[in-house]
Structure formats: structure tokens, C-alpha cells
Design a protein around this motif. Structure first.
Motif, PDB file in Angstrom:
ATOM      1  N   VAL A  92     130.824   3.218 -46.626  1.00  0.00           N
ATOM      2  CA  VAL A  92     131.654   2.573 -45.608  1.00  0.00           C
ATOM      3  C   VAL A  92     130.825   2.276 -44.365  1.00  0.00           C
ATOM      4  O   VAL A  92     130.914   1.178 -43.792  1.00  0.00           O
ATOM      5  N   ALA A  93     129.986   3.225 -43.933  1.00  0.00           N
ATOM      6  CA  ALA A  93     129.152   3.000 -42.747  1.00  0.00           C
ATOM      7  C   ALA A  93     128.193   1.835 -42.971  1.00  0.00           C
ATOM      8  O   ALA A  93     128.022   0.985 -42.086  1.00  0.00           O
ATOM      9  N   LEU A  94     127.565   1.756 -44.150  1.00  0.00           N
ATOM     10  CA  LEU A  94     126.673   0.631 -44.451  1.00  0.00           C
ATOM     11  C   LEU A  94     127.438  -0.685 -44.469  1.00  0.00           C
ATOM     12  O   LEU A  94     126.971  -1.699 -43.955  1.00  0.00           O
ATOM     13  N   ARG A  95     128.617  -0.671 -45.067  1.00  0.00           N
ATOM     14  CA  ARG A  95     129.458  -1.869 -45.121  1.00  0.00           C
ATOM     15  C   ARG A  95     129.800  -2.333 -43.715  1.00  0.00           C
ATOM     16  O   ARG A  95     129.658  -3.509 -43.382  1.00  0.00           O
ATOM     17  N   GLN A  96     130.249  -1.426 -42.878  1.00  0.00           N
ATOM     18  CA  GLN A  96     130.654  -1.806 -41.537  1.00  0.00           C
ATOM     19  C   GLN A  96     129.463  -2.285 -40.700  1.00  0.00           C
ATOM     20  O   GLN A  96     129.601  -3.228 -39.928  1.00  0.00           O
ATOM     21  N   THR A 111     136.239  -7.486 -47.740  1.00  0.00           N
ATOM     22  CA  THR A 111     136.791  -6.536 -46.784  1.00  0.00           C
ATOM     23  C   THR A 111     137.304  -5.319 -47.537  1.00  0.00           C
ATOM     24  O   THR A 111     137.993  -5.459 -48.548  1.00  0.00           O
ATOM     25  N   LEU A 112     136.971  -4.146 -47.051  1.00  0.00           N
ATOM     26  CA  LEU A 112     137.483  -2.904 -47.624  1.00  0.00           C
ATOM     27  C   LEU A 112     138.817  -2.604 -46.951  1.00  0.00           C
ATOM     28  O   LEU A 112     138.887  -2.499 -45.724  1.00  0.00           O
ATOM     29  N   PRO A 119     142.392  -3.398 -43.151  1.00  0.00           N
ATOM     30  CA  PRO A 119     140.971  -3.035 -43.107  1.00  0.00           C
ATOM     31  C   PRO A 119     140.791  -1.644 -42.501  1.00  0.00           C
ATOM     32  O   PRO A 119     141.550  -1.244 -41.607  1.00  0.00           O
ATOM     33  N   LEU A 120     139.819  -0.906 -43.026  1.00  0.00           N
ATOM     34  CA  LEU A 120     139.544   0.422 -42.463  1.00  0.00           C
ATOM     35  C   LEU A 120     139.064   0.285 -41.024  1.00  0.00           C
ATOM     36  O   LEU A 120     138.271  -0.609 -40.713  1.00  0.00           O
ATOM     37  N   PRO A 121     139.511   1.177 -40.143  1.00  0.00           N
ATOM     38  CA  PRO A 121     138.979   1.155 -38.780  1.00  0.00           C
ATOM     39  C   PRO A 121     137.488   1.504 -38.785  1.00  0.00           C
ATOM     40  O   PRO A 121     136.997   2.169 -39.704  1.00  0.00           O
ATOM     41  N   ARG A 122     136.805   1.072 -37.751  1.00  0.00           N
ATOM     42  CA  ARG A 122     135.374   1.349 -37.632  1.00  0.00           C
ATOM     43  C   ARG A 122     135.131   2.854 -37.524  1.00  0.00           C
ATOM     44  O   ARG A 122     135.839   3.562 -36.815  1.00  0.00           O
ATOM     45  N   LEU A 123     134.129   3.317 -38.276  1.00  0.00           N
ATOM     46  CA  LEU A 123     133.743   4.729 -38.204  1.00  0.00           C
ATOM     47  C   LEU A 123     133.067   5.000 -36.863  1.00  0.00           C
ATOM     48  O   LEU A 123     132.235   4.206 -36.410  1.00  0.00           O
TER      49      LEU A 123
END
Length: 145
Positions: A92-96, A111-112, A119-123
Motif C-alpha cells: 500500500v505504501a509503495l502504491r500510494q 485505485t485500491l 480509496p484507502l486513506p493515505r498512510l
């Protein structure tokens, strides 16, 4: 399996020694997106058969993937182990990061989304009190110091 560590005291270096290859991360990504067979991984990534075979063996040896024979007895099925599933936050971090830095603002990309269709919130890393943490508010404590 014996691993030669690039930097034995650094968790980042050890993690990269285990999974830091482009193809390996794409296989893990696809396993998280329900790829299960050799053909699934090959079609989704475009990886050469010999490289895919090598990476799948490494992921099994390192406890990231589990392999078992399908009920038909004709195919091998690959699934993430708990160790492999624990890489979700990394993916997820790499994707964002890629969404923010590898695309122009109007360029389309996948989009995840969560189970609500959002969409997932930003980590955001936080400290023990929930305060945002970054490179200016953290330090590495090395073993033996």
C-alpha cells in the motif's frame, strides 16, 4: 535456507534482501489480488518463465508464499502465508507513493479501494502518542549503542 545479509543490523536492508526485487514485489502484489497459479502470475506480470520459477521458489523458501497442489492434481496453487500477508502495508505504501510521484495529476491509474468502495486513506506513520512522524522527528537507534 541460509541468507547472506547485505547489512545484518539494518531491518530495511534485511527486508530488501528477502523481497527487494522488482519481480518479487509484483508477484506479492498479484498474490494479494488473487493470483494463484503460475499462469496467473506470468500473464499479469509478463515475467519470463525462468525468472518466475526462481522468484516463486525464493518466496516459498523465505516463508512468504505457500505452495500446494490443486484438488484436480494438475496445478500448483500459491497463497500468501501470514508473513506474506504482513507485506500488505508495504505494498500500500509503495502504491500510494507511486500515485503521488509516478503519474501526472490527470493520468489514469488503478485505485485500491476498501470494502465500502472508497480509496484507502493515505498512510501516515505516527509516534507512540499519535503525532505524525517523519524523517525530522525520528532517529535510528542501532544495536549496541
Amino acid at each position: 535456507m541460509t541468507t547472506t545479509w547485505t547489512d545484518p543490523t539494518c531491518p530495511v536492508a534485511r527486508a530488501l534482501d528477502l523481497i527487494g526485487d522488482r519481480w518479487t514485489l509484483l508477484i506479492i502484489r498479484d498474490a494479494m489480488d488473487n493470483a494463484r497459479t503460475f499462469t496467473d502470475f506470468q500473464q499479469r506480470t509478463g515475467i519470463a518463465r525462468n525468472i518466475l520459477t526462481d522468484r516463486l521458489h525464493r518466496l516459498i523458501d523465505r516463508g512468504i508464499l505457500h505452495r500446494h497442489t490443486a484438488p484436480t492434481g494438475k496445478r500448483q496453487i500459491y497463497t500468501l502465508t501470514p508473513t506474506g500477508r504482513d507485506l500488505f502495508t508495504v505494498i500500500v505504501a509503495l502504491r500510494q507513493w507511486g500515485e503521488r510521484h509516478a503519474y501526472t495529476p490527470d493520468e489514469p491509474h488503478s485505485t485500491l479501494i476498501d470494502h465500502h468502495g472508497q480509496p484507502l486513506p493515505r498512510l501516515h506513520p505516527t509516534d507512540t502518542h499519535g503525532t505524525p512522524a517523519d524523517i525530522d522527528t525520528t532517529t535510528v537507534h542501532k544495536s549496541g549503542e
